[in-house]
Design a protein around this motif. Structure first.
Motif, short mmCIF file in Angstrom:
data_model
loop_
_atom_site.label_atom_id
_atom_site.label_comp_id
_atom_site.label_asym_id
_atom_site.label_seq_id
_atom_site.Cartn_x
_atom_site.Cartn_y
_atom_site.Cartn_z
N UNK A 1 0.88 -1.17 0.14
CA UNK A 1 -0.12 0.00 0.03
C UNK A 1 0.94 1.25 -0.04
N UNK A 2 2.17 1.17 0.34
CA UNK A 2 3.01 2.38 0.52
C UNK A 2 3.93 2.29 -0.88
N UNK A 3 3.51 1.65 -1.98
CA UNK A 3 4.34 1.69 -2.97
C UNK A 3 5.46 0.53 -3.28
N UNK A 4 5.49 -0.50 -2.52
CA UNK A 4 6.36 -1.62 -2.45
C UNK A 4 5.97 -2.72 -3.39
N UNK A 5 6.91 -3.44 -3.65
CA UNK A 5 6.45 -4.45 -4.47
C UNK A 5 7.06 -5.92 -3.90
N UNK A 6 6.29 -6.98 -3.93
CA UNK A 6 6.85 -8.27 -3.37
C UNK A 6 6.90 -9.48 -4.06
N UNK A 7 7.74 -10.36 -4.31
CA UNK A 7 7.41 -11.66 -5.09
C UNK A 7 8.10 -12.62 -4.12
N UNK A 8 7.00 -13.52 -3.69
CA UNK A 8 7.14 -14.62 -2.91
C UNK A 8 7.20 -16.13 -3.53
N UNK A 9 8.14 -16.64 -3.16
CA UNK A 9 8.40 -17.98 -3.95
C UNK A 9 7.80 -18.96 -2.60
N UNK A 10 7.30 -20.00 -3.11
CA UNK A 10 6.49 -20.99 -1.93
C UNK A 10 6.46 -22.54 -2.76
N UNK A 11 6.18 -23.28 -1.84
CA UNK A 11 5.97 -24.61 -2.45
C UNK A 11 4.74 -25.23 -2.65
N UNK A 12 4.15 -26.34 -3.28
CA UNK A 12 2.98 -27.01 -3.50
C UNK A 12 2.81 -28.12 -2.72
N UNK A 13 1.50 -28.73 -2.45
CA UNK A 13 1.47 -29.96 -1.68
C UNK A 13 2.06 -31.25 -2.51
N UNK A 14 2.15 -32.02 -1.85
CA UNK A 14 2.78 -33.35 -2.11
C UNK A 14 1.93 -34.19 -3.31
N UNK A 15 0.35 -33.98 -2.89
CA UNK A 15 -0.43 -34.49 -4.05
C UNK A 15 -1.17 -33.55 -4.97
N UNK A 16 -1.51 -33.83 -6.13
CA UNK A 16 -2.33 -33.01 -6.96
C UNK A 16 -3.80 -32.99 -6.62
N UNK A 17 -4.44 -32.21 -7.51
CA UNK A 17 -5.73 -32.14 -7.44
C UNK A 17 -6.36 -33.24 -8.35
N UNK A 18 -7.77 -33.16 -8.23
CA UNK A 18 -8.33 -34.07 -8.93
C UNK A 18 -8.34 -34.09 -10.69
N UNK A 19 -7.88 -32.72 -11.08
CA UNK A 19 -7.67 -32.31 -12.34
C UNK A 19 -6.15 -32.44 -12.80
N UNK A 20 -5.39 -32.93 -11.57
CA UNK A 20 -3.93 -33.48 -12.08
C UNK A 20 -3.15 -32.38 -11.98
N UNK A 21 -3.53 -31.09 -11.57
CA UNK A 21 -2.72 -30.14 -11.22
C UNK A 21 -2.10 -29.72 -9.86
N UNK A 22 -0.94 -29.09 -9.77
CA UNK A 22 -0.39 -28.71 -8.60
C UNK A 22 -1.27 -27.96 -7.69
N UNK A 23 -1.20 -28.14 -6.50
CA UNK A 23 -2.07 -27.15 -5.47
C UNK A 23 -1.20 -26.46 -4.54
N UNK A 24 -1.35 -25.30 -4.20
CA UNK A 24 -0.40 -24.55 -3.45
C UNK A 24 -0.52 -25.11 -1.93
#
Length: 270
Positions: A136-159
């Motif tokens: 809100x004060x003009x900064x920018x953030x890029x965050x890196x994180x992992x996904x769950x071990x198991x995928x969703x029903x559609x086969x895609x990774x889940x945060x």
């Protein structure tokens, strides 16, 4: 107001909080480093405004990436060096806000789990509020994180973690491996957006050399952005590969049976 200019290809905009989720070793750090360097070289952002906090690396990896930061004019910090600790991040953000120096600053958190507990709602919410105030004060953030071990029903990774971080951020992507050629070393990956604000890409695909004996610099130099046709071809190949692996035992049996020439009647019996 800040212009919504892209600071990470078309994946992240200035003045926003962007989250990138992937499984380990999928290439998110490599691609973030590549895109940051490209943006600095193109003059889109000033390297002096970029603070890359590397909190998830080996000593060798940190040393090499520090060299890249120095060569390209951006800052790199790591917990345990020069008195910096992960818990100091929030107080530092508050000081930047209070001093009016947050505007234009870009902070990369690699990885976010080193600065908060993604599995605990209260911790994630508190962390999200601190980042939001910085944004809100003009900064920018890029965050890196992992996904769950198991995928969703559609086969895609889940945060990974609770939904608080995703709810609080402006944009969120998952990064998944499309193809992984063990012989040639080429890996194709795709970012898919599942939350956005502003004019960001809904998808973005890249290839790079993921070979075992490839140096980090060569891997960085090998990164290429793929167009729609190239990614469609890679995805078609992945589908065929999945079909092959699923039926590999049957295919092997058929190949063994067809090892020697046989008449049509004999082939029908087989």
């Amino acid at each position: 107001m800040l212009d919504e200019k892209p600071i990470l290809g078309q994946l992240a905009l200035l003045g926003q909080w962007t989250m990138l989720y992937s499984k380990p070793n999928a290439g998110k750090t490599l691609l973030v480093m590549y895109l940051l360097i490209e943006a600095i070289k193109a003059g889109v952002i000033d390297g002096k405004d970029v603070y890359y906090i590397n909190a998830d690396d080996t000593h060798k990896g940190l040393t090499y990436k520090l060299g890249l930061a120095e060569d390209n004019g951006f800052m790199m910090l790591s917990p345990g060096y020069k008195g910096f600790k992960a818990e100091m991040l929030t107080p530092i953000l508050k000081k930047l806000i209070e001093s009016g120096k947050a505007t234009g600053k870009i902070i990369v958190l690699d990885t976010v789990k080193k600065f908060t507990d993604l599995m605990k709602k209260d911790k994630s919410s508190e962390f999200g509020e601190a980042i939001r105030q910085f944004i809100l004060h003009g900064g920018s953030v890029i965050g890196l994180a992992h996904v769950n071990k198991h995928r969703g029903d559609d086969g895609k990774v889940i945060h990974e973690g609770t939904s608080d971080i995703v709810n609080d951020c402006d944009c969120a992507y998952t990064l998944d491996i499309v193809t992984d050629d063990k012989f040639y070393g080429e890996r194709v990956v795709k970012f898919e957006n599942f939350k956005n604000r502003g004019d960001v890409a809904l998808q973005a695909s890249y290839s790079y050399n993921a070979g075992e004996k490839v140096t980090y610099q060569d891997r960085l130099n090998s990164v290429q952005c793929l167009d729609k046709t190239e990614i469609e071809e890679a995805e078609r190949y992945r589908k065929l590969e999945k079909i092959f692996l699923k039926n590999k035992d049957v295919i092997d049996e058929i190949k063994n049976a067809l090892d020697e020439p046989m008449k049509q009647n004999e082939l029908i019996k087989v």
